[in-house]
Design a protein around this motif. Structure first.
Motif, PDB file in Angstrom:
ATOM      1  N   LEU A  56      -3.224   4.582   6.382  1.00 28.79           N
ATOM      2  CA  LEU A  56      -3.777   5.932   6.008  1.00 28.79           C
ATOM      3  C   LEU A  56      -3.628   6.218   4.694  1.00 28.79           C
ATOM      4  CD1 LEU A  56      -2.363   7.916   9.367  1.00 28.79           C
ATOM      5  CD2 LEU A  56      -4.826   7.535   8.772  1.00 28.79           C
ATOM      6  N   GLY A  57      -2.684   5.912   3.959  1.00 26.57           N
ATOM      7  CA  GLY A  57      -2.107   6.278   2.721  1.00 26.57           C
ATOM      8  C   GLY A  57      -3.184   5.586   1.704  1.00 26.57           C
ATOM      9  N   ILE A  58      -3.623   4.425   2.010  1.00 26.47           N
ATOM     10  CA  ILE A  58      -4.602   3.940   1.135  1.00 26.47           C
ATOM     11  C   ILE A  58      -6.080   4.594   1.127  1.00 26.47           C
ATOM     12  CG2 ILE A  58      -5.488   2.002   2.541  1.00 26.47           C
ATOM     13  CD1 ILE A  58      -4.991   1.806  -1.322  1.00 26.47           C
ATOM     14  N   THR A  59      -6.276   4.976   2.368  1.00 25.06           N
ATOM     15  CA  THR A  59      -7.668   5.837   2.662  1.00 25.06           C
ATOM     16  C   THR A  59      -7.402   7.222   2.203  1.00 25.06           C
ATOM     17  OG1 THR A  59      -7.173   6.277   4.884  1.00 25.06           O
ATOM     18  CG2 THR A  59      -8.304   4.294   4.486  1.00 25.06           C
TER      19      THR A  59
ATOM     20  N   ASN B 109     -11.037   7.741   5.149  1.00 25.55           N
ATOM     21  CA  ASN B 109     -10.652   9.281   4.647  1.00 25.55           C
ATOM     22  C   ASN B 109      -9.602   9.775   5.155  1.00 25.55           C
ATOM     23  OD1 ASN B 109     -11.772  11.110   3.092  1.00 25.55           O
ATOM     24  ND2 ASN B 109     -12.521  12.337   4.846  1.00 25.55           N
ATOM     25  N   GLY B 110      -8.288   9.038   5.314  1.00 29.55           N
ATOM     26  CA  GLY B 110      -7.363   9.654   5.741  1.00 29.55           C
ATOM     27  C   GLY B 110      -7.214  10.024   7.340  1.00 29.55           C
ATOM     28  N   LYS B 111      -8.267   9.393   8.137  1.00 28.62           N
ATOM     29  CA  LYS B 111      -8.142   9.710   9.519  1.00 28.62           C
ATOM     30  C   LYS B 111      -8.107   8.291  10.319  1.00 28.62           C
ATOM     31  CE  LYS B 111      -8.911  14.271   8.815  1.00 28.62           C
ATOM     32  NZ  LYS B 111      -7.979  15.122   9.030  1.00 28.62           N
ATOM     33  N   LEU B 112      -7.563   8.471  11.438  1.00 32.29           N
ATOM     34  CA  LEU B 112      -7.339   7.252  12.191  1.00 32.29           C
ATOM     35  C   LEU B 112      -7.836   7.017  13.389  1.00 32.29           C
ATOM     36  CD1 LEU B 112      -5.396   4.574  12.121  1.00 32.29           C
ATOM     37  CD2 LEU B 112      -3.838   5.887  13.602  1.00 32.29           C
TER      38      LEU B 112
ATOM     39  N   LEU C 200       0.820  -1.303   0.030  1.00 37.34           N
ATOM     40  CA  LEU C 200       0.006   0.033   0.031  1.00 37.34           C
ATOM     41  C   LEU C 200       0.944   1.046   0.075  1.00 37.34           C
ATOM     42  CD1 LEU C 200      -2.923  -1.011   2.511  1.00 37.34           C
ATOM     43  CD2 LEU C 200      -2.621  -1.563   0.405  1.00 37.34           C
ATOM     44  N   PRO C 201       0.490   2.383  -0.657  1.00 37.42           N
ATOM     45  CA  PRO C 201       1.171   3.606  -0.385  1.00 37.42           C
ATOM     46  C   PRO C 201       1.046   4.085   1.020  1.00 37.42           C
ATOM     47  CG  PRO C 201      -0.982   4.094  -1.458  1.00 37.42           C
ATOM     48  CD  PRO C 201      -0.878   2.496  -1.152  1.00 37.42           C
ATOM     49  N   LEU C 202       2.170   4.662   1.200  1.00 30.18           N
ATOM     50  CA  LEU C 202       2.204   5.546   2.701  1.00 30.18           C
ATOM     51  C   LEU C 202       1.811   6.585   2.720  1.00 30.18           C
ATOM     52  CD1 LEU C 202       5.928   4.292   3.765  1.00 30.18           C
ATOM     53  CD2 LEU C 202       3.482   3.098   4.182  1.00 30.18           C
ATOM     54  N   THR C 203       1.279   7.130   3.820  1.00 24.83           N
ATOM     55  CA  THR C 203       0.648   8.520   3.935  1.00 24.83           C
ATOM     56  C   THR C 203       1.620   9.635   3.921  1.00 24.83           C
ATOM     57  OG1 THR C 203      -0.564   9.923   5.448  1.00 24.83           O
ATOM     58  CG2 THR C 203       0.902   8.574   6.536  1.00 24.83           C
TER      59      THR C 203
END
Length: 281
Positions: free
Chosen positions: A212-215, A237-240, A192-195
């Motif tokens: 986080l990267g994939i979202t 959506n990039g939120k954890l 997966l791509p990293l944030t």
């Protein structure tokens, strides 16, 4: 003079003008929501400063400064397309995910949804108890075929036993992500791509950064189990969202599978921990 102008303006306004203003306002609102809390927000602020600086230098007849700023803005149009590429892609995907263009999220019966959710929850609970690291990505509307191609295709029915076995340490697929689409495990061991978020705690591991990267790049949902602590987290959506219990996880997954539309980014906000120090574990 001013009051007469405003009076004439309001008297001559038409229904189509109101509709036109409403469309523009709605578009700007959506753009703001898309770039909020992203690096694009800071870039937009920088552009506004440049525009103001260009006008002020023109009024004050600062010819050299005005010439530099105008040339910067001219070249900046091309630079913006490059710099904003991730945000532009995200915006176009957002438009493409609207109900007008897409069908319902899934086409399976309620009893099958309950079975799928329970299998995922049982697997995550077992991995959490054993402190076995795991990363499970659930596909929504945005296709993840390019991610699936980086791993080993499985195309198997979702089961807790299969999910647990995939993440057993020292096995070939344990160190990547599992991709789930509807009721099928599409692939495992995926990269997966990293944030690109530079404000995250440095203690967060690669799994959390990949989730986080994939979202950030799709509307998928990622479930993370920490290898060090067994803590269950969700990225959306990039939120954890961290420190989820099994009951909450089950509720989130049921809402995801039962909903016929793309879930809103704020769905998990009530479970999200606001204390950034808590992300250090």
């Amino acid at each position: 003079m001013g009051l007469e102008f405003l009076k004439e303006l309001f008297l001559n306004i038409r229904i189509r003008d109101i509709i036109d203003i409403g469309i523009v306002a709605f578009a700007f609102y959506k753009i703001f929501m898309l770039i909020r809390e992203t690096r694009a927000e800071q870039l937009v602020k920088g552009i506004i400063v440049l525009l103001i600086g260009t006008k002020v230098s023109e009024w004050l007849e600062l010819f050299a400064t005005n010439w530099i700023l105008e040339k910067t803005m001219t070249v900046g149009v091309i630079a913006l397309l490059i710099v904003f590429q991730p945000e532009l892609r995200r915006a176009l995907e957002y438009i493409g995910r609207t109900k007008f263009f897409t069908k319902s999220l899934i086409e399976i019966e309620d009893e099958d949804i309950d079975h799928i959710v329970e299998e995922i929850v049982e697997a995550v609970a077992s991995l959490s108890r054993q402190k076995i690291g795991a990363l499970i990505v659930i596909e929504r509307e945005t296709g993840l075929n390019e991610v699936t191609e980086t791993g080993t295709k499985i195309n198997g029915k979702i089961s807790s036993g299969l999910l647990i076995n995939i993440f057993i340490p020292n096995t070939p697929l344990h160190d990547g992500a599992v991709i789930i689409k509807d009721s099928t495990i599409k692939a495992a061991g995926c990269f997966l791509p990293l944030t690109e978020n530079m404000n995250l705690s440095k203690d967060l591991g690669t799994r959390h950064r990949a989730a986080l990267g994939i979202t950030e790049r799709s509307d998928s949902l990622a479930i993370i189990v920490s290898e060090e602590t067994g803590v269950i987290s969700i990225a959306d959506n990039g939120k954890l969202s961290r420190y989820l219990d099994i009951k909450t996880l089950r509720q989130i997954l049921k809402e995801l599978y039962m909903s016929k539309k793309v879930l809103k980014p704020t769905l998990f906000s009530k479970w999200r921990k606001k204390d950034e120090e808590s992300q250090g574990q």
